[in-house]
Motif scaffolding. Structure first.
Motif, PDB file in Angstrom:
ATOM      1  N   THR A 137      -9.954  15.688  -4.846  1.00  0.00           N
ATOM      2  CA  THR A 137     -11.322  15.206  -4.687  1.00  0.00           C
ATOM      3  C   THR A 137     -12.268  16.391  -4.522  1.00  0.00           C
ATOM      4  O   THR A 137     -12.095  17.217  -3.621  1.00  0.00           O
ATOM      5  CB  THR A 137     -11.424  14.263  -3.474  1.00  0.00           C
ATOM      6  N   VAL A 138     -13.243  16.481  -5.403  1.00  0.00           N
ATOM      7  CA  VAL A 138     -14.206  17.588  -5.390  1.00  0.00           C
ATOM      8  C   VAL A 138     -15.621  17.024  -5.420  1.00  0.00           C
ATOM      9  O   VAL A 138     -15.843  15.857  -5.733  1.00  0.00           O
ATOM     10  CB  VAL A 138     -13.989  18.545  -6.586  1.00  0.00           C
ATOM     11  N   THR A 139     -16.591  17.871  -5.113  1.00  0.00           N
ATOM     12  CA  THR A 139     -17.991  17.469  -5.088  1.00  0.00           C
ATOM     13  C   THR A 139     -18.507  17.298  -6.517  1.00  0.00           C
ATOM     14  O   THR A 139     -18.362  18.193  -7.350  1.00  0.00           O
ATOM     15  CB  THR A 139     -18.833  18.520  -4.346  1.00  0.00           C
ATOM     16  N   LEU A 140     -19.140  16.179  -6.771  1.00  0.00           N
ATOM     17  CA  LEU A 140     -19.654  15.878  -8.105  1.00  0.00           C
ATOM     18  C   LEU A 140     -21.058  16.426  -8.319  1.00  0.00           C
ATOM     19  O   LEU A 140     -21.351  17.039  -9.334  1.00  0.00           O
ATOM     20  CB  LEU A 140     -19.649  14.371  -8.351  1.00  0.00           C
ATOM     21  N   ASP A 141     -21.953  16.211  -7.342  1.00  0.00           N
ATOM     22  CA  ASP A 141     -23.335  16.642  -7.529  1.00  0.00           C
ATOM     23  C   ASP A 141     -23.927  17.146  -6.220  1.00  0.00           C
ATOM     24  O   ASP A 141     -23.275  17.126  -5.179  1.00  0.00           O
ATOM     25  CB  ASP A 141     -24.183  15.517  -8.136  1.00  0.00           C
TER      26      ASP A 141
END
Length: 164
Positions: free
Chosen positions: A36-40
């Motif tokens: 899970t990573v930051t999208l925006d």
């Protein structure tokens, strides 16, 4: 002669079995929290699929690793691809959307001017042919791979030549 052919056939079958059944079990399966990573910039997150991670790694190694092997920047060792450096850039490059924007239209670390003629990008694909065929999905996979690496190898990613 027959014995050599049988031996060769056995060897090929063994390698095929090993490659299909044994090697995949040796690979690391990343859990959803790790993927899970930051999208925006608003903080929304996205969970990468294992296929996106593999694809991002392959594309990064093919298109980016010549200058960014291990998350370093060979042309400017003061700026790496670790999360701290990415977050301190202007604009911040610590999300998938912002990294994709950078890959399309790269700017200097302070965001003051375009470096598209110096840095491989979609904008300068005629100068950097490896960038020509990358789709938006490819760019998202590369960005996800870059943001995922500090979780997998926190000391090594962006750590410099002592690791690579």
């Amino acid at each position: 002669m027959f014995k050599k052919k049988v031996s060769f056939l056995f060897f090929v079958v063994f390698l095929s079995f090993f490659g299909i059944y044994v090697l995949p079990t040796l690979s690391i399966e990343l859990d959803e929290a790790t993927r899970t990573v930051t999208l925006d910039s608003s903080g929304k997150t996205i969970t990468l699929t294992p296929e996106q991670v593999k694809r991002g790694k392959r594309l990064f190694n093919n298109s980016c690793a010549q200058c960014h092997n291990g998350g370093i920047t060979k042309t400017n060792p003061n700026v790496s691809l670790d999360l701290e450096s990415l977050s301190l850039a202007t604009p911040a490059r610590d999300s998938m959307d912002s990294l994709v924007d950078y890959i399309k239209k790269p700017t200097s670390y302070d965001g003051q001017y375009s470096i598209a003629e110096l840095h491989p990008s979609i904008k300068s694909a005629e100068i950097f042919p490896k960038m020509r065929n990358l789709t938006d999905e490819d760019l998202l996979s590369v960005a996800g791979y870059i943001l995922l690496q500090p979780r997998i190898a926190p000391e090594k990613w962006g750590g410099g030549k002592i690791y690579y």
